[in-house]
Design a protein around this motif. Structure first.
Motif, PDB file in Angstrom:
ATOM      1  N   PRO A   1       5.401   4.588   5.250  1.00  0.00           N
ATOM      2  CA  PRO A   1       4.495   5.717   5.504  1.00  0.00           C
ATOM      3  C   PRO A   1       4.867   6.904   4.611  1.00  0.00           C
ATOM      4  N   TYR A   2       3.890   7.439   3.914  1.00  0.00           N
ATOM      5  CA  TYR A   2       4.080   8.612   3.057  1.00  0.00           C
ATOM      6  C   TYR A   2       3.284   9.776   3.622  1.00  0.00           C
ATOM      7  N   ARG A   3       3.901  10.938   3.698  1.00  0.00           N
ATOM      8  CA  ARG A   3       3.179  12.150   4.084  1.00  0.00           C
ATOM      9  C   ARG A   3       2.712  12.820   2.800  1.00  0.00           C
ATOM     10  N   ILE A   4       1.392  12.924   2.643  1.00  0.00           N
ATOM     11  CA  ILE A   4       0.776  13.502   1.459  1.00  0.00           C
ATOM     12  C   ILE A   4       0.410  14.954   1.764  1.00  0.00           C
ATOM     13  N   HIS A   5       0.849  15.882   0.935  1.00  0.00           N
ATOM     14  CA  HIS A   5       0.568  17.313   1.116  1.00  0.00           C
ATOM     15  C   HIS A   5      -0.315  17.812  -0.029  1.00  0.00           C
ATOM     16  N   GLY A   6      -0.826  19.025   0.109  1.00  0.00           N
ATOM     17  CA  GLY A   6      -1.579  19.659  -0.971  1.00  0.00           C
ATOM     18  C   GLY A   6      -3.031  19.242  -1.033  1.00  0.00           C
ATOM     19  N   ILE A   7      -3.561  18.705   0.053  1.00  0.00           N
ATOM     20  CA  ILE A   7      -4.951  18.267   0.086  1.00  0.00           C
ATOM     21  C   ILE A   7      -5.860  19.478   0.283  1.00  0.00           C
ATOM     22  N   ASN A   8      -6.921  19.563  -0.503  1.00  0.00           N
ATOM     23  CA  ASN A   8      -7.898  20.647  -0.397  1.00  0.00           C
ATOM     24  C   ASN A   8      -9.135  20.166   0.358  1.00  0.00           C
ATOM     25  N   ASP A   9      -9.899  21.108   0.911  1.00  0.00           N
ATOM     26  CA  ASP A   9     -11.145  20.766   1.597  1.00  0.00           C
ATOM     27  C   ASP A   9     -12.027  19.929   0.681  1.00  0.00           C
ATOM     28  N   GLY A  10     -12.519  18.790   1.177  1.00  0.00           N
ATOM     29  CA  GLY A  10     -13.404  17.939   0.400  1.00  0.00           C
ATOM     30  C   GLY A  10     -12.709  16.952  -0.519  1.00  0.00           C
ATOM     31  N   ASP A  11     -11.384  17.060  -0.671  1.00  0.00           N
ATOM     32  CA  ASP A  11     -10.660  16.100  -1.510  1.00  0.00           C
ATOM     33  C   ASP A  11     -10.762  14.693  -0.943  1.00  0.00           C
ATOM     34  N   LYS A  12     -10.591  13.724  -1.822  1.00  0.00           N
ATOM     35  CA  LYS A  12     -10.486  12.315  -1.458  1.00  0.00           C
ATOM     36  C   LYS A  12      -9.191  11.786  -2.076  1.00  0.00           C
ATOM     37  N   LEU A  13      -8.743  10.655  -1.575  1.00  0.00           N
ATOM     38  CA  LEU A  13      -7.621   9.963  -2.187  1.00  0.00           C
ATOM     39  C   LEU A  13      -8.164   8.720  -2.874  1.00  0.00           C
ATOM     40  N   ALA A  14      -7.793   8.523  -4.115  1.00  0.00           N
ATOM     41  CA  ALA A  14      -8.116   7.287  -4.830  1.00  0.00           C
ATOM     42  C   ALA A  14      -6.848   6.448  -4.838  1.00  0.00           C
ATOM     43  N   ILE A  15      -6.983   5.193  -4.447  1.00  0.00           N
ATOM     44  CA  ILE A  15      -5.824   4.302  -4.381  1.00  0.00           C
ATOM     45  C   ILE A  15      -6.169   3.007  -5.102  1.00  0.00           C
ATOM     46  N   LEU A  16      -5.259   2.571  -5.948  1.00  0.00           N
ATOM     47  CA  LEU A  16      -5.424   1.335  -6.699  1.00  0.00           C
ATOM     48  C   LEU A  16      -4.249   0.431  -6.353  1.00  0.00           C
ATOM     49  N   GLY A  17      -4.525  -0.739  -5.793  1.00  0.00           N
ATOM     50  CA  GLY A  17      -3.470  -1.674  -5.438  1.00  0.00           C
ATOM     51  C   GLY A  17      -3.078  -2.540  -6.621  1.00  0.00           C
ATOM     52  N   THR A  18      -1.881  -3.067  -6.568  1.00  0.00           N
ATOM     53  CA  THR A  18      -1.459  -4.021  -7.591  1.00  0.00           C
ATOM     54  C   THR A  18      -1.907  -5.434  -7.220  1.00  0.00           C
ATOM     55  N   ALA A  19      -2.499  -5.573  -6.039  1.00  0.00           N
ATOM     56  CA  ALA A  19      -3.071  -6.823  -5.535  1.00  0.00           C
ATOM     57  C   ALA A  19      -4.006  -6.428  -4.385  1.00  0.00           C
ATOM     58  N   ALA A  20      -4.645  -7.398  -3.758  1.00  0.00           N
ATOM     59  CA  ALA A  20      -5.504  -7.106  -2.602  1.00  0.00           C
ATOM     60  C   ALA A  20      -4.642  -6.623  -1.434  1.00  0.00           C
ATOM     61  N   GLY A  21      -5.132  -5.613  -0.740  1.00  0.00           N
ATOM     62  CA  GLY A  21      -4.391  -5.075   0.392  1.00  0.00           C
ATOM     63  C   GLY A  21      -5.201  -4.027   1.119  1.00  0.00           C
ATOM     64  N   LEU A  22      -4.528  -3.218   1.915  1.00  0.00           N
ATOM     65  CA  LEU A  22      -5.167  -2.167   2.696  1.00  0.00           C
ATOM     66  C   LEU A  22      -4.377  -0.871   2.578  1.00  0.00           C
ATOM     67  N   ALA A  23      -5.078   0.247   2.732  1.00  0.00           N
ATOM     68  CA  ALA A  23      -4.451   1.560   2.855  1.00  0.00           C
ATOM     69  C   ALA A  23      -4.898   2.144   4.182  1.00  0.00           C
ATOM     70  N   TYR A  24      -3.963   2.616   4.967  1.00  0.00           N
ATOM     71  CA  TYR A  24      -4.257   3.273   6.236  1.00  0.00           C
ATOM     72  C   TYR A  24      -3.991   4.762   6.055  1.00  0.00           C
ATOM     73  N   ILE A  25      -4.991   5.585   6.368  1.00  0.00           N
ATOM     74  CA  ILE A  25      -4.920   7.025   6.113  1.00  0.00           C
ATOM     75  C   ILE A  25      -5.206   7.774   7.403  1.00  0.00           C
ATOM     76  N   THR A  26      -4.287   8.653   7.796  1.00  0.00           N
ATOM     77  CA  THR A  26      -4.490   9.516   8.955  1.00  0.00           C
ATOM     78  C   THR A  26      -4.419  10.963   8.493  1.00  0.00           C
ATOM     79  N   PRO A  27      -5.563  11.654   8.360  1.00  0.00           N
ATOM     80  CA  PRO A  27      -5.541  13.039   7.915  1.00  0.00           C
ATOM     81  C   PRO A  27      -5.014  13.973   8.991  1.00  0.00           C
ATOM     82  N   GLY A  28      -4.447  15.075   8.545  1.00  0.00           N
ATOM     83  CA  GLY A  28      -3.985  16.103   9.457  1.00  0.00           C
ATOM     84  C   GLY A  28      -2.721  15.764  10.200  1.00  0.00           C
ATOM     85  N   ALA A  29      -2.149  14.606   9.950  1.00  0.00           N
ATOM     86  CA  ALA A  29      -0.943  14.188  10.682  1.00  0.00           C
ATOM     87  C   ALA A  29       0.310  14.736  10.034  1.00  0.00           C
TER      88      ALA A  29
END
Length: 97
Positions: free
Chosen positions: A69-97
């Protein structure tokens, strides 16, 4: 074995999302006003970028190891996260946590 406790804020629910990953960049939904951080966990090694319409790039963006689990900081209103996997997988994102 890692025995350090993880620290997160548990929300009221309904805010988390799942993004399907592949070797092509995929975007999260836009973050709402005031959601300045997020907890992100990917199931495969990935690259991540933040912005209003981001595209993640291999070997150019922040590198995430799988199943940490990584805590991502510095997100602005309306921002999105782009994620590129090195293989097929999933990203789980919980904003505001």
């Amino acid at each position: 074995m890692n025995t350090n406790p993880a620290s997160i804020v548990v929300t009221n629910g309904g805010e988390s999302s799942k993004v399907t990953l592949s070797t092509t960049s995929a975007q999260s939904v836009a973050f709402l006003a005031g959601q300045r951080s997020a907890v992100v966990t990917v199931t495969v090694t990935s690259f991540i970028r933040r912005g209003p319409n981001p595209v993640a790039v291999v070997d150019a963006d922040q590198y995430l190891l799988a199943n940490i689990p990584y805590r991502i900081h510095g997100i602005n209103d309306g921002d999105k996260l782009a994620i590129l996997g090195t293989a097929a997988g999933l990203a789980y994102i919980t904003p505001g946590a």
